[in-house]
Design a protein around this motif. Sequence first.
Motif, short mmCIF file in Angstrom:
data_model
loop_
_atom_site.label_atom_id
_atom_site.label_comp_id
_atom_site.label_asym_id
_atom_site.label_seq_id
_atom_site.Cartn_x
_atom_site.Cartn_y
_atom_site.Cartn_z
N UNK A 67 0.86 -1.10 0.00
CA UNK A 67 -0.03 0.07 -0.10
C UNK A 67 0.79 1.17 -0.10
N UNK A 68 0.84 2.25 -1.06
CA UNK A 68 1.42 3.42 -1.32
C UNK A 68 0.93 4.42 -0.64
N UNK A 69 1.48 5.08 0.30
CA UNK A 69 0.86 6.20 0.76
C UNK A 69 1.54 7.45 0.75
N UNK A 70 1.36 8.08 -0.77
CA UNK A 70 2.05 9.22 -0.91
C UNK A 70 2.07 10.57 -0.08
N UNK A 71 3.10 11.24 0.23
CA UNK A 71 3.24 12.32 1.14
C UNK A 71 2.35 13.44 0.36
N UNK A 72 2.33 13.38 -0.85
CA UNK A 72 1.57 14.64 -1.52
C UNK A 72 0.29 14.57 -1.19
N UNK A 73 -0.41 13.65 -0.53
CA UNK A 73 -1.78 13.46 -0.22
C UNK A 73 -2.06 13.42 1.24
N UNK A 74 -1.14 14.11 1.88
CA UNK A 74 -1.18 14.27 3.32
C UNK A 74 -1.65 15.76 3.56
N UNK A 75 -2.91 15.72 4.37
CA UNK A 75 -3.43 17.04 4.90
C UNK A 75 -2.88 17.63 6.08
N UNK A 76 -2.49 16.47 6.93
CA UNK A 76 -1.97 17.04 8.28
C UNK A 76 -1.32 15.69 8.85
N UNK A 77 -0.34 15.96 9.93
CA UNK A 77 0.41 14.98 10.30
C UNK A 77 0.85 15.09 11.83
N UNK A 78 1.07 14.32 12.57
CA UNK A 78 1.46 14.59 14.16
C UNK A 78 2.48 13.53 14.44
N UNK A 79 3.54 14.07 15.07
CA UNK A 79 4.81 13.34 15.55
C UNK A 79 4.77 13.38 17.06
N UNK A 80 4.78 12.25 17.69
CA UNK A 80 5.10 11.97 19.07
C UNK A 80 6.26 11.36 19.24
N UNK A 81 7.13 12.14 20.01
CA UNK A 81 8.55 11.46 20.24
C UNK A 81 8.63 10.78 21.62
N UNK A 82 9.64 9.88 21.68
CA UNK A 82 9.64 9.14 23.05
C UNK A 82 10.20 9.76 23.97
N UNK A 83 9.71 9.65 25.26
CA UNK A 83 10.02 10.13 26.53
C UNK A 83 10.94 9.23 27.25
N UNK A 84 11.06 9.64 28.63
CA UNK A 84 11.72 8.88 29.48
C UNK A 84 11.13 7.63 30.00
N UNK A 85 9.95 7.70 30.34
CA UNK A 85 9.33 6.33 30.72
C UNK A 85 8.56 5.70 29.78
N UNK A 86 7.83 6.48 28.64
CA UNK A 86 7.38 6.19 27.69
C UNK A 86 8.08 6.15 26.54
N UNK A 87 8.92 4.83 26.04
CA UNK A 87 9.90 4.81 25.25
C UNK A 87 9.22 4.63 23.67
N UNK A 88 7.88 4.66 23.53
CA UNK A 88 7.49 4.56 22.12
C UNK A 88 7.00 6.12 21.59
N UNK A 89 7.13 6.12 20.21
CA UNK A 89 6.63 7.36 19.76
C UNK A 89 5.76 6.84 18.42
N UNK A 90 5.07 8.06 18.13
CA UNK A 90 3.91 7.80 17.20
C UNK A 90 4.06 8.77 16.07
N UNK A 91 3.39 8.33 14.94
CA UNK A 91 3.30 9.14 13.79
C UNK A 91 1.64 9.04 13.14
N UNK A 92 1.07 10.12 13.16
CA UNK A 92 -0.42 9.89 12.73
C UNK A 92 -0.26 10.79 11.44
N UNK A 93 -0.98 10.32 10.61
CA UNK A 93 -0.88 11.05 9.22
C UNK A 93 -2.41 11.02 8.60
#
Length: 123
Positions: A67-93
Amino acid sequence: MIDFQNGSVFKLKKADNSAAKDVEALFIPGEEIISCYKGLRDYVVFTNKRAISVNVQGMTGKKKDFTSLPYSKVQAFSVETAGVLDMDSELEIYFSGLGKVKFEFSGASDIIQIGKTIGAYLL
């Protein structure tokens, strides 16, 4: 196609770029790999043009859905970086015509570089 309406699609870990060999046949001229992340069987390759999610199917895993998800079709996105206790990060597109796609990353990731690349297409 992967069911992207199903909340969190992947819990991804950094993988070497050799996992991306299957998707290189889909690349257009000038397209380059930024990073590759792998779940249990499925994986996502982030390039400088798009994200390509690969759904490995069947008992042997030889059948794959790309499945191809071209950046040219992105309307908004969110980046959540990892923290000290929460080592996971997230990307919402948010894609026009598709809606929200959420990727969860465990451990070290190039989430900032991916965000910069997507931002270059939007701004």
